[in-house]
Scaffold this motif. Structure first.
Motif, short mmCIF file in Angstrom:
data_model
loop_
_atom_site.label_atom_id
_atom_site.label_comp_id
_atom_site.label_asym_id
_atom_site.label_seq_id
_atom_site.Cartn_x
_atom_site.Cartn_y
_atom_site.Cartn_z
N TRP A 71 0.85 -1.19 0.00
CA TRP A 71 0.00 0.00 0.00
C TRP A 71 0.88 1.24 0.00
O TRP A 71 1.85 1.32 0.76
CB TRP A 71 -0.89 0.01 1.23
CG TRP A 71 -2.05 -0.92 1.16
CD1 TRP A 71 -2.08 -2.23 1.54
CD2 TRP A 71 -3.37 -0.61 0.68
NE1 TRP A 71 -3.33 -2.76 1.33
CE2 TRP A 71 -4.15 -1.79 0.81
CE3 TRP A 71 -3.96 0.53 0.16
CZ2 TRP A 71 -5.48 -1.85 0.43
CZ3 TRP A 71 -5.29 0.49 -0.21
CH2 TRP A 71 -6.04 -0.69 -0.08
N MET A 72 0.54 2.20 -0.84
CA MET A 72 1.26 3.46 -0.91
C MET A 72 0.27 4.61 -1.03
O MET A 72 -0.72 4.50 -1.75
CB MET A 72 2.19 3.48 -2.13
CG MET A 72 3.35 2.53 -2.02
SD MET A 72 4.17 2.13 -3.61
CE MET A 72 4.11 3.67 -4.46
N VAL A 104 4.87 4.40 2.28
CA VAL A 104 4.26 3.14 2.71
C VAL A 104 3.93 3.30 4.19
O VAL A 104 4.83 3.56 4.99
CB VAL A 104 5.22 1.95 2.50
CG1 VAL A 104 4.60 0.65 3.04
CG2 VAL A 104 5.58 1.81 1.03
N PRO A 105 2.65 3.20 4.58
CA PRO A 105 2.29 3.49 5.97
C PRO A 105 2.61 2.35 6.94
O PRO A 105 2.66 1.18 6.55
CB PRO A 105 0.78 3.72 5.89
CG PRO A 105 0.33 2.95 4.70
CD PRO A 105 1.47 2.95 3.73
N GLN A 106 2.80 2.72 8.21
CA GLN A 106 2.92 1.73 9.29
C GLN A 106 1.55 1.15 9.63
O GLN A 106 1.43 -0.04 9.93
CB GLN A 106 3.51 2.40 10.54
CG GLN A 106 4.93 2.87 10.40
CD GLN A 106 5.33 3.69 11.63
OE1 GLN A 106 4.97 4.87 11.74
NE2 GLN A 106 6.04 3.07 12.54
N TYR A 107 0.54 2.02 9.61
CA TYR A 107 -0.83 1.61 9.93
C TYR A 107 -1.74 2.00 8.77
O TYR A 107 -1.57 3.05 8.16
CB TYR A 107 -1.35 2.32 11.19
CG TYR A 107 -0.57 2.04 12.45
CD1 TYR A 107 -0.90 0.96 13.27
CD2 TYR A 107 0.49 2.86 12.82
CE1 TYR A 107 -0.19 0.71 14.43
CE2 TYR A 107 1.21 2.62 13.99
CZ TYR A 107 0.87 1.54 14.79
OH TYR A 107 1.57 1.29 15.94
N LEU A 108 -2.71 1.14 8.50
CA LEU A 108 -3.73 1.47 7.51
C LEU A 108 -5.07 0.96 8.03
O LEU A 108 -5.26 -0.24 8.24
CB LEU A 108 -3.42 0.85 6.15
CG LEU A 108 -4.43 1.15 5.04
CD1 LEU A 108 -4.63 2.65 4.84
CD2 LEU A 108 -4.00 0.50 3.72
N ILE A 109 -5.98 1.92 8.23
CA ILE A 109 -7.32 1.61 8.75
C ILE A 109 -8.33 1.94 7.66
O ILE A 109 -8.26 3.01 7.04
CB ILE A 109 -7.62 2.45 10.01
CG1 ILE A 109 -6.61 2.13 11.12
CG2 ILE A 109 -9.05 2.20 10.51
CD1 ILE A 109 -6.66 3.08 12.30
N TYR A 358 -4.18 6.82 -3.36
CA TYR A 358 -3.51 5.60 -2.91
C TYR A 358 -3.31 4.62 -4.05
O TYR A 358 -3.99 4.67 -5.08
CB TYR A 358 -4.33 4.93 -1.80
CG TYR A 358 -5.68 4.41 -2.25
CD1 TYR A 358 -5.81 3.14 -2.84
CD2 TYR A 358 -6.84 5.17 -2.11
CE1 TYR A 358 -7.04 2.67 -3.27
CE2 TYR A 358 -8.08 4.71 -2.54
CZ TYR A 358 -8.16 3.45 -3.12
OH TYR A 358 -9.38 2.99 -3.55
N ILE A 359 -2.33 3.73 -3.84
CA ILE A 359 -2.07 2.59 -4.72
C ILE A 359 -2.09 1.34 -3.86
O ILE A 359 -1.52 1.32 -2.75
CB ILE A 359 -0.70 2.73 -5.41
CG1 ILE A 359 -0.65 4.01 -6.27
CG2 ILE A 359 -0.38 1.50 -6.25
CD1 ILE A 359 0.74 4.34 -6.81
N THR A 360 -2.76 0.29 -4.32
CA THR A 360 -2.84 -0.96 -3.57
C THR A 360 -1.68 -1.89 -3.95
O THR A 360 -1.03 -1.69 -4.99
CB THR A 360 -4.17 -1.70 -3.84
OG1 THR A 360 -4.11 -2.27 -5.16
CG2 THR A 360 -5.37 -0.77 -3.73
N PRO A 361 -1.44 -2.94 -3.16
CA PRO A 361 -0.37 -3.89 -3.51
C PRO A 361 -0.59 -4.54 -4.88
O PRO A 361 0.37 -4.92 -5.55
CB PRO A 361 -0.46 -4.94 -2.39
CG PRO A 361 -1.07 -4.22 -1.23
CD PRO A 361 -2.03 -3.24 -1.83
N GLU A 362 -1.86 -4.65 -5.32
CA GLU A 362 -2.17 -5.27 -6.61
C GLU A 362 -2.05 -4.30 -7.77
O GLU A 362 -2.22 -4.71 -8.94
CB GLU A 362 -3.60 -5.84 -6.60
CG GLU A 362 -3.88 -6.88 -5.53
CD GLU A 362 -4.05 -6.28 -4.13
OE1 GLU A 362 -3.60 -6.95 -3.16
OE2 GLU A 362 -4.59 -5.16 -4.01
#
Length: 417
Positions: A71-72, A104-109, A358-362
């Motif tokens: 996640w970015m 790249v975050p430490q936390y993502l809610i 945002y950009i997802t891992p996919e």
């Protein structure tokens, strides 16, 4: 996880996030959105990041993503135009946001359908957030808002731009003006919460990069990727709403059938179709909706939706570059419009009319257009917001100025004590 009061949870979560040097919130404010996956996304803290000037920033972002595959969240400022095309930026900039910043975050809610999800980080953080008390909104000191240009100079400049249209240099150009305040002492989070109440919008957000803040009530999506599909939804066409229901409906119908507003919209639709073609499977570019009318608290907006299938040989970050900056904030033809914007505007745009998201891992992503947004540099106490509109041959300069003031109204109201 479900909570009894989701609004309270979001407020506490943002309050907690704001104690970190970097955080980014992306919020839909419950607007229906066929392409939206999240009601609320909150990225907090930095595992890794890049902060770059234009030059080879998009290529660096591609390398960063290919290494991370995570996640970015990030910002693409308007001045990346100078990397995409042979352009320059020389106007005054009181804010100096990064041209490109991703982390790249430490936390993502996330909140989806009222359910809270911890995507990154420990679940125990929810207990910490729930235990917080909401701080009362503090009154800020008086803010003296000034304009970089007078009404008279705005009108004169619009008329000069229309001379370029008569000469055939351009068909349309988005001309913007800056409102600013020096020595502005504000609590950015409180101002964002207030702005969100005054003007809830589907692509709003709070972005903190150390001492720089973007407090956004954006109604516009720049570009979104879902699987192999790219979606862009340019806004062109604005009408002030009425408190009287019958009058309000007449305003909506008038905007829907307004030939001038439709002409502005279709010029940008043609431009973004051309931008998408650079990344699309041949023949897949489609106008899914033309001249859709959508209601927001202060205004009705005319929004069109253009989609395509992404060519498998085109990296999705190249697809972002191919569409950047967004046509709704430039004009047509795009390169000449951007040259005239630089020549005739009185301030650097910087983050304004750029994008964050945002950009997802996919490799899916969603990015807004940074409009209807307050930009703030807390160390220098410089506060800024810009507003603009599409100038065409048929534009009336005085009416365009009034439209700018209408677009600025939610921010003006927010900054009043």
């Amino acid at each position: 996880m479900k909570v009894q009061d989701l609004g309270s949870f979001k407020q506490k979560a943002l309050q907690w996030a704001n104690t970190f040097d970097v955080c980014c919130c992306y919020e839909s404010n419950s607007y229906p959105d066929a392409y939206g996956k999240f009601d609320f996304l909150l990225a907090v803290g930095v595992k890794d990041s890049i902060n770059l000037k234009y030059g080879s920033a998009f290529d660096a972002l591609k390398i960063f993503y290919n290494i991370q595959k995570n996640w970015m969240f990030g910002l693409l400022s308007y001045d990346l135009k100078n990397e995409v095309e042979k352009l320059s930026s020389n106007n005054a900039d009181g804010l100096n946001f990064p041209d490109l910043f991703f982390f790249v975050p430490q936390y993502l809610i996330a909140v989806v359908d009222g359910e809270i999800q911890i995507i990154l980080g420990e679940e125990t953080v929810l207990n910490h957030i729930e235990a917080l008390s909401i701080k009362n909104t503090a009154r800020h000191s008086a803010i003296k808002i000034e304009s970089k240009i007078s009404r008279e100079l705005y009108i004169k400049t619009v008329e000069q731009l229309q001379e370029h249209i008569v000469r055939g240099d351009i068909y349309e150009v988005n001309f913007c003006q800056e409102f600013f305040a020096e020595h502005a002492h504000i609590d950015p989070l409180n101002i964002y919460n207030k702005l969100k109440k005054v003007s809830p919008t589907p692509f709003s957000g709070f972005f903190k990069i150390n001492d720089q803040y973007i407090l956004s009530a954006s109604p516009e999506r720049f570009l979104c990727k879902r699987g192999n599909k790219l979606i862009t939804q340019p806004i062109k066409g604005t009408a002030k709403r009425s408190n009287n229901a019958k009058e309000d409906e007449l305003i909506r119908l008038h905007l829907q059938n307004d030939a001038k507003e439709q002409a502005e919209n279709v010029m940008i639709v043609d431009l973004v179709r051309n931008d998408l073609t650079k990344s699309a499977v041949k023949g897949s570019v489609l106008v899914e909706e033309l001249f859709g009318i959508y209601g927001f608290p202060q205004v009705y907006q005319m929004i069109s939706t253009v989609t395509c299938q992404l060519d498998h040989e085109v990296h999705f970050i190249d697809a972002i570059r191919n569409a950047f900056p967004m046509g709704s904030m430039t004009g047509a033809p795009k390169i000449k419009a951007m040259e005239l914007i630089e020549a005739y505007e009185f301030s650097s745009r910087g983050a304004y009319s750029g994008t964050f998201g945002y950009i997802t891992p996919e490799g899916d992503f969603d990015f807004n257009v940074i409009i209807r947004s307050i930009l703030y540099q807390s160390s220098s106490r410089y506060l800024s917001f810009q507003v603009g509109g599409a100038i065409t041959y048929a534009s009336n300069a005085a009416s365009e100025y009034e439209e700018c003031m209408l677009k600025a109204s939610a921010i003006m109201q927010t900054l009043e004590n």
